[in-house]
Design a protein around this motif. Structure first.
Motif, PDB file in Angstrom:
ATOM      1  N   PRO A 108       1.057  -0.896   0.192  1.00 16.37           N
ATOM      2  CA  PRO A 108       0.324  -0.141   0.103  1.00 16.37           C
ATOM      3  C   PRO A 108       1.060   1.298   0.305  1.00 16.37           C
ATOM      4  O   PRO A 108       0.817   2.210  -0.848  1.00 16.37           O
ATOM      5  CB  PRO A 108      -1.100   0.042   1.213  1.00 16.37           C
ATOM      6  N   LYS A 109       2.116   1.177   0.565  1.00 21.73           N
ATOM      7  CA  LYS A 109       2.767   2.811   0.374  1.00 21.73           C
ATOM      8  C   LYS A 109       3.217   2.576  -0.250  1.00 21.73           C
ATOM      9  O   LYS A 109       3.336   4.001  -1.104  1.00 21.73           O
ATOM     10  CB  LYS A 109       4.370   1.992   1.522  1.00 21.73           C
ATOM     11  N   SER A 110       3.539   1.853  -1.351  1.00 23.36           N
ATOM     12  CA  SER A 110       4.066   1.968  -2.900  1.00 23.36           C
ATOM     13  C   SER A 110       3.086   2.878  -3.188  1.00 23.36           C
ATOM     14  O   SER A 110       3.301   3.319  -4.606  1.00 23.36           O
ATOM     15  CB  SER A 110       4.563   0.405  -3.317  1.00 23.36           C
ATOM     16  N   VAL A 137      -8.515   3.359  -6.305  1.00 20.99           N
ATOM     17  CA  VAL A 137      -7.514   2.488  -5.574  1.00 20.99           C
ATOM     18  C   VAL A 137      -6.473   2.907  -4.236  1.00 20.99           C
ATOM     19  O   VAL A 137      -6.064   2.370  -3.497  1.00 20.99           O
ATOM     20  CB  VAL A 137      -6.494   1.939  -6.808  1.00 20.99           C
ATOM     21  N   ARG A 138      -7.076   4.516  -4.382  1.00 17.12           N
ATOM     22  CA  ARG A 138      -6.666   5.154  -3.485  1.00 17.12           C
ATOM     23  C   ARG A 138      -7.662   4.582  -2.067  1.00 17.12           C
ATOM     24  O   ARG A 138      -6.343   4.932  -1.510  1.00 17.12           O
ATOM     25  CB  ARG A 138      -6.187   7.163  -3.525  1.00 17.12           C
ATOM     26  N   SER A 139      -8.515   4.817  -2.197  1.00 17.85           N
ATOM     27  CA  SER A 139      -9.118   4.358  -0.918  1.00 17.85           C
ATOM     28  C   SER A 139      -8.926   2.887  -0.248  1.00 17.85           C
ATOM     29  O   SER A 139      -8.471   2.499   0.592  1.00 17.85           O
ATOM     30  CB  SER A 139     -10.560   4.139  -1.448  1.00 17.85           C
ATOM     31  N   ARG A 140      -8.075   1.892  -1.402  1.00 21.14           N
ATOM     32  CA  ARG A 140      -8.059   0.813  -0.937  1.00 21.14           C
ATOM     33  C   ARG A 140      -6.331   0.562  -0.354  1.00 21.14           C
ATOM     34  O   ARG A 140      -6.104   0.277   0.627  1.00 21.14           O
ATOM     35  CB  ARG A 140      -8.513  -0.188  -2.461  1.00 21.14           C
ATOM     36  N   ALA A 141      -6.145   1.117  -1.001  1.00 22.54           N
ATOM     37  CA  ALA A 141      -4.689   1.834  -0.628  1.00 22.54           C
ATOM     38  C   ALA A 141      -4.287   2.696   1.248  1.00 22.54           C
ATOM     39  O   ALA A 141      -3.305   2.408   2.105  1.00 22.54           O
ATOM     40  CB  ALA A 141      -3.951   2.353  -1.256  1.00 22.54           C
ATOM     41  N   ALA A 144      -5.593  -0.332   3.620  1.00 21.11           N
ATOM     42  CA  ALA A 144      -4.566  -1.405   3.881  1.00 21.11           C
ATOM     43  C   ALA A 144      -3.360  -0.428   4.939  1.00 21.11           C
ATOM     44  O   ALA A 144      -2.508  -1.451   5.135  1.00 21.11           O
ATOM     45  CB  ALA A 144      -3.716  -1.792   2.526  1.00 21.11           C
ATOM     46  N   ASP A 145      -3.467   0.569   4.814  1.00 21.91           N
ATOM     47  CA  ASP A 145      -2.081   1.558   5.005  1.00 21.91           C
ATOM     48  C   ASP A 145      -2.471   1.664   7.024  1.00 21.91           C
ATOM     49  O   ASP A 145      -1.955   2.506   7.373  1.00 21.91           O
ATOM     50  CB  ASP A 145      -1.617   2.615   4.525  1.00 21.91           C
ATOM     51  N   GLY A 146      -3.372   1.751   7.430  1.00 27.42           N
ATOM     52  CA  GLY A 146      -4.466   1.860   8.191  1.00 27.42           C
ATOM     53  C   GLY A 146      -4.639   3.036   8.429  1.00 27.42           C
ATOM     54  O   GLY A 146      -4.450   3.817   9.900  1.00 27.42           O
ATOM     55  N   GLN A 147      -4.577   3.645   6.991  1.00 29.22           N
ATOM     56  CA  GLN A 147      -5.334   5.264   7.150  1.00 29.22           C
ATOM     57  C   GLN A 147      -7.090   5.110   6.654  1.00 29.22           C
ATOM     58  O   GLN A 147      -7.611   5.702   6.019  1.00 29.22           O
ATOM     59  CB  GLN A 147      -5.053   6.130   6.555  1.00 29.22           C
ATOM     60  N   THR A 148      -7.824   4.339   7.959  1.00 24.71           N
ATOM     61  CA  THR A 148      -8.813   4.245   8.008  1.00 24.71           C
ATOM     62  C   THR A 148      -9.599   5.385   7.309  1.00 24.71           C
ATOM     63  O   THR A 148     -11.022   5.112   6.561  1.00 24.71           O
ATOM     64  CB  THR A 148      -9.450   3.746   8.718  1.00 24.71           C
ATOM     65  N   LEU A 149      -9.846   6.330   7.953  1.00 27.30           N
ATOM     66  CA  LEU A 149     -10.491   7.791   8.043  1.00 27.30           C
ATOM     67  C   LEU A 149     -10.673   7.911   6.711  1.00 27.30           C
ATOM     68  O   LEU A 149     -10.947   8.302   5.856  1.00 27.30           O
ATOM     69  CB  LEU A 149     -10.859   8.741   9.148  1.00 27.30           C
ATOM     70  N   ALA A 150      -9.006   8.312   6.501  1.00 28.00           N
ATOM     71  CA  ALA A 150      -8.851   9.023   5.045  1.00 28.00           C
ATOM     72  C   ALA A 150      -9.552   8.040   4.504  1.00 28.00           C
ATOM     73  O   ALA A 150      -9.914   8.378   2.845  1.00 28.00           O
ATOM     74  CB  ALA A 150      -7.677   8.697   4.853  1.00 28.00           C
ATOM     75  N   ALA A 151      -9.388   6.426   3.661  1.00 26.83           N
ATOM     76  CA  ALA A 151      -9.891   6.041   3.295  1.00 26.83           C
ATOM     77  C   ALA A 151     -11.522   6.099   3.328  1.00 26.83           C
ATOM     78  O   ALA A 151     -12.043   5.788   2.301  1.00 26.83           O
ATOM     79  CB  ALA A 151      -9.637   4.484   3.690  1.00 26.83           C
ATOM     80  N   ALA A 152     -12.467   6.103   3.978  1.00 24.86           N
ATOM     81  CA  ALA A 152     -13.771   6.486   3.905  1.00 24.86           C
ATOM     82  C   ALA A 152     -13.626   7.882   3.169  1.00 24.86           C
ATOM     83  O   ALA A 152     -15.076   7.333   2.937  1.00 24.86           O
ATOM     84  CB  ALA A 152     -14.501   6.195   5.452  1.00 24.86           C
TER      85      ALA A 152
END
Length: 603
Positions: A108-110, A137-141, A144-152
């Motif tokens: 995910p970091k890549s 794909v940004r949301s999925r990354a 997976a990187d632990g940035q749950t709020l940003a993904a939401a």
């Protein structure tokens, strides 16, 4: 023959490019599309085309390979396309594909790095399909990187662009993300839709009973009729309505009142009853509690018969491991039971049996999760000698290797006198000293050499008592390994108010129950005022008792909705497929003799 093929080749190229390009705007350049051609055909045409056309064809070939799940080939084709030669639209396309390939490799970091390309500033100017693809794909990354709020936040942003099944899947994904957030992140939000999602998740988490949950959800929907979740309630919340129709009215608390487990039992009982009384103060109906003494049991079957006759709907307990093993061996139980211990791992238990305890294995898994999130990749371990240490080490090793980490070596700590030698062995210090002696022998003159430790160790996993830990940290410094990060289970923390005990533990990170790290919790303060010992290491048992009460009405919910989490005082609680409650714990660090709480993302 070759001359005859030339015109045909040119004709094919024209057709492929027509199918292959779309133009968001003249300044941004053309976007590739996957044409009706094979990867080989696309690459062949690219080799004969002008540079701008060749770029589009190679991007299409890389994209087609990705869609055919040929990740390696897609990456190789993409690597051959110089990013600086692409126009902005093509850079966005290439960056998105690079992120998708990184996610396929669980990197995910890549993926996020690929999506940081400056060309992404123009994403909103591209067709909707490309916007959706990039943002998904940004949301999925981020997730997976632990940035749950940003993904939401990302998924909420793209929701209006979706329709049909894609919209429905995104809707459920938003709920899965926000409902997994800790309470301290479920507030605010500049975006109105996101703020509504966060408020809905907060209400479901802070309601102590299913009835309260239903009332809160219904009230939220009435206040937010235009919110997407009000128009279409997430499936998980729809299922709650079915569960709420079966209220819990009577619980049996089965604990030993005599014997060697009596003091443990008292702490569990007092924590359980304290949570019960706190819930009663909310004004909502609570189940009645009937106490039973497991130390006087002559037959588990007789107990269940008596409990059924008493109208019990749920049994909390027993605590004794032999009794839990006995229940685990049954094909079924007459009453749903939340045991306060664990049977042997791997033993298939009846469907009516749930198991909950302060398992050291949970903490070992938590260390693996946190260390990996902090960027650690190779570990050595120090655990106590004996069956307990073996279990903890096994749990850590399994979780750490599942993350992708490497366990280089492990030592079982026993006698303090052997500690220096064990740590030296872990870090291969004696080999360093031997090299210096060999060099001295060869040269025939004294060689001034400081022993050097091995450099391939990122951190130490430590499971130890407070007394052992106070010896281990200074010994690490003495053995030239004082700079190696240490991640530990809670067992080294005595929860005393004596800073002198923690001076030798400076720098160690450890996981711990919220009960001992959050002195402001109302229940913790209430219990502590009545039983001061609840502020010390016994507090973990009070927390477990309180959580057992909070879990009781939610067992069916946890079983029906596996993604459900309960923010408890012994950790964030989830139910695994074997119906065992697992805990995820917050983190702290010893700093200058004090315990400092760490944020989950603090590294």
């Amino acid at each position: 023959m070759i001359a005859c093929l030339r015109p045909l080749s040119a004709l094919c190229l024209a057709g492929l490019l027509a199918a292959c390009a779309s133009s968001p705007s003249s300044s941004l350049g053309e976007l590739p599309r996957t044409p009706d051609a094979s990867i080989e055909q696309l690459l062949q045409q690219a080799s004969e085309a002008k540079p701008e056309q060749a770029v589009l064809l190679r991007l299409s070939a890389a994209d087609l390979a990705y869609k055919q799940q040929d990740i390696g080939r897609s990456a190789r084709i993409l690597e051959q396309i110089p990013m600086e030669s692409l126009k902005p639209a093509q850079q966005i396309f290439a960056s998105t594909l690079a992120a998708e390939l990184a996610m396929a490799r669980n990197q995910p970091k890549s993926a996020l790095k690929a999506l940081s390309n400056p060309s992404l500033e123009h994403l909103a100017e591209l067709p909707v399909d490309q916007q959706v693809r990039t943002q998904l794909v940004r949301s999925r990354a981020l997730e997976a990187d632990g940035q749950t709020l940003a993904a939401a936040r990302e998924r909420v942003f793209i929701a209006p662009l979706l329709s049909g099944e894609a919209a429905s899947n995104n809707h459920e994904a938003i709920w899965a993300l926000v409902s997994s957030l800790p309470l301290d992140q479920l507030q605010g939000g500049a975006d109105k839709d996101l703020a509504g999602w966060l408020e809905l998740a907060r209400l479901t988490k802070t309601s102590s009973t299913l009835e309260q949950q239903q009332a809160s959800i219904d009230n939220w929907r009435a206040q937010n009729p235009d919110h997407p979740a009000a128009k279409q309630l997430p499936q998980a919340l729809t299922k709650l309505k079915e569960i709420a129709g079966q209220p819990l009215t009577k619980i049996a608390l089965l604990l030993p009142q005599e014997g060697q487990l009596a003091s443990v039992s008292r702490a569990l009982r007092d924590g359980f009853l304290a949570a019960h009384y706190q819930a009663q103060q909310s004004g909502q109906p609570q189940p009645s509690i009937e106490l039973y003494d497991s130390s006087k049991l002559t037959s588990i079957d007789d107990f269940y018969r008596q409990a059924q006759a008493d109208g019990v709907q749920l049994v909390v307990g027993p605590l004794e491991k032999p009794l839990v093993k006995q229940l685990s061996s049954r094909e079924q139980l007459p009453i749903t039971t939340l045991a306060l211990n664990y049977s042997d791992s791997g033993q298939e238990a009846p469907a009516q049996l749930f198991q909950f305890g302060l398992a050291a294995e949970d903490e070992a898994r938590e260390v693996a999760r946190r260390a990996w999130a902090d960027g650690m990749r190779s570990a050595v371990a120090l655990v106590p000698r004996g069956e307990w240490g073996d279990r903890v080490l096994r749990a850590f090793q399994q979780s750490w290797q599942a993350e992708g980490g490497r366990l280089i070596a492990a030592e079982h700590v026993d006698q303090p006198v052997a500690l220096a030698q064990q740590i030296a062995d872990l870090f291969q210090l004696r080999q360093s000293e031997a090299r210096a002696k060999r060099l001295q022998g060869t040269l025939g003159v004294p060689v001034a050499a400081q022993p050097a430790r091995r450099q391939d160790v990122d951190f130490i996993f430590l499971a130890a008592t407070p007394q052992q830990a106070q010896q281990i940290k200074p010994t690490l410094a003495f053995q030239y390994a004082g700079d190696v990060p240490v991640y530990a289970t809670s067992h080294l923390y005595s929860a005393s108010n004596d800073p002198a005990q923690y001076q030798d533990l400076n720098g160690i990170r450890f996981c711990e129950t919220p009960w001992l790290l959050n002195g402001d919790d109302p229940l913790r303060q209430q219990v502590g005022s009545q039983w001061p010992q609840a502020g010390g290491s016994l507090g973990r048992l009070y927390a477990m008792g309180a959580d057992a009460y909070r879990l009781a009405p939610r067992l069916t919910q946890l079983k029906a909705l596996p993604e459900t989490q309960v923010d408890g005082l012994s950790g964030r609680l989830t139910l695994n497929p074997a119906r065992r409650v697992e805990r995820q714990l917050p983190w702290a660090e010893f700093r200058n003799g004090q315990v400092q709480r760490l944020q989950d993302s603090d590294s």
